[in-house]
Scaffold this active site. Sequence first.
Site, PDB file in Angstrom:
ATOM      1  CG  HIS A  16    -107.560  45.584  25.656  1.00 24.96           C
ATOM      2  ND1 HIS A  16    -107.826  46.932  25.772  1.00 24.96           N
ATOM      3  CD2 HIS A  16    -106.234  45.502  25.390  1.00 24.96           C
ATOM      4  CE1 HIS A  16    -106.712  47.622  25.598  1.00 24.96           C
ATOM      5  NE2 HIS A  16    -105.737  46.783  25.368  1.00 24.96           N
ATOM      6  CB  CYS A  25    -104.372  48.534  20.309  1.00 25.61           C
ATOM      7  SG  CYS A  25    -102.876  48.937  21.223  1.00 25.61           S
ATOM      8  CG  HIS A  29    -102.897  44.025  22.896  1.00 27.98           C
ATOM      9  ND1 HIS A  29    -103.995  44.426  22.163  1.00 27.98           N
ATOM     10  CD2 HIS A  29    -102.588  45.056  23.726  1.00 27.98           C
ATOM     11  CE1 HIS A  29    -104.329  45.663  22.515  1.00 27.98           C
ATOM     12  NE2 HIS A  29    -103.504  46.063  23.472  1.00 27.98           N
ATOM     13  CG  HIS A  31    -102.066  46.393  28.309  1.00 27.91           C
ATOM     14  ND1 HIS A  31    -100.989  46.936  27.660  1.00 27.91           N
ATOM     15  CD2 HIS A  31    -103.119  46.523  27.462  1.00 27.91           C
ATOM     16  CE1 HIS A  31    -101.364  47.391  26.471  1.00 27.91           C
ATOM     17  NE2 HIS A  31    -102.664  47.140  26.331  1.00 27.91           N
ATOM     18  CG  HIS A  75    -104.771  35.883  34.494  1.00 27.34           C
ATOM     19  ND1 HIS A  75    -104.286  36.542  35.588  1.00 27.34           N
ATOM     20  CD2 HIS A  75    -103.712  35.381  33.835  1.00 27.34           C
ATOM     21  CE1 HIS A  75    -102.966  36.437  35.613  1.00 27.34           C
ATOM     22  NE2 HIS A  75    -102.590  35.740  34.547  1.00 27.34           N
ATOM     23  CD  GLU A 136    -103.299  50.275  27.556  1.00 23.35           C
ATOM     24  OE1 GLU A 136    -104.535  50.320  27.657  1.00 23.35           O
ATOM     25  OE2 GLU A 136    -102.671  50.636  26.549  1.00 23.35           O
TER      26      GLU A 136
END
Length: 150
Positions: A16, A25, A29, A31, A75, A136
Site C-alpha cells: 500500500h 509510508c 511498501h 506488510h 499479494h 501490520e
Amino acid sequence: MSNIRITKQFSFETGHALYGYDGKCKNVHGHSYRLDVTVIGQPIADTSNVKYGMVIDFGDLKKIVKEEIVDVFDHATVFNKNTPHVELANELKNRGHNVILADYQPTSEMMVIDFAQKIKKRLPETIQLHSLKLQETATSYAEWFASDND
C-alpha cells in the site's frame, strides 16, 4: 448455554501507499499482515447436528475470511481511489498487477473497519463478529470490537 468466543488467525502479504502522509509510508511498501478474527456464539446443542458442540466450524469461518479478505488482499497493492495514486494504480493494473482501489486511506485502522463490514455480512445469524485484530508489523496493530461500534 454459555457464549463462547472462537478465534481463527490468517496471514497475507499486501502492499500500500498512504497519499499525503508526511512520513515514509507515503511510498509504496508492503506488510506481512496477520488478521485475528474472533466470533461469539453458543455451541450448537442439537446432538443430531454434525456441528454439535461447535459455535462455528473453523472451516466455515476460514471460507468466509478467505473469500472476503485473504484471496482479495493477498499479494495486492491497495491505494485510495480518491488520490492521484489512481494513475499509478492504473499503470500497475495495465501491467498485470493485482491492485485494489479502496474508498478509504489504506491504513490498518481503515482496513480493519472494511474487513469487519465484509465479514459481518457473511456470518450466520446466530454468530456475531466480536473483534478483529489486524497486525501490520511485529509491534503495531489495529483492533475493531463490536462492543465499541454498536
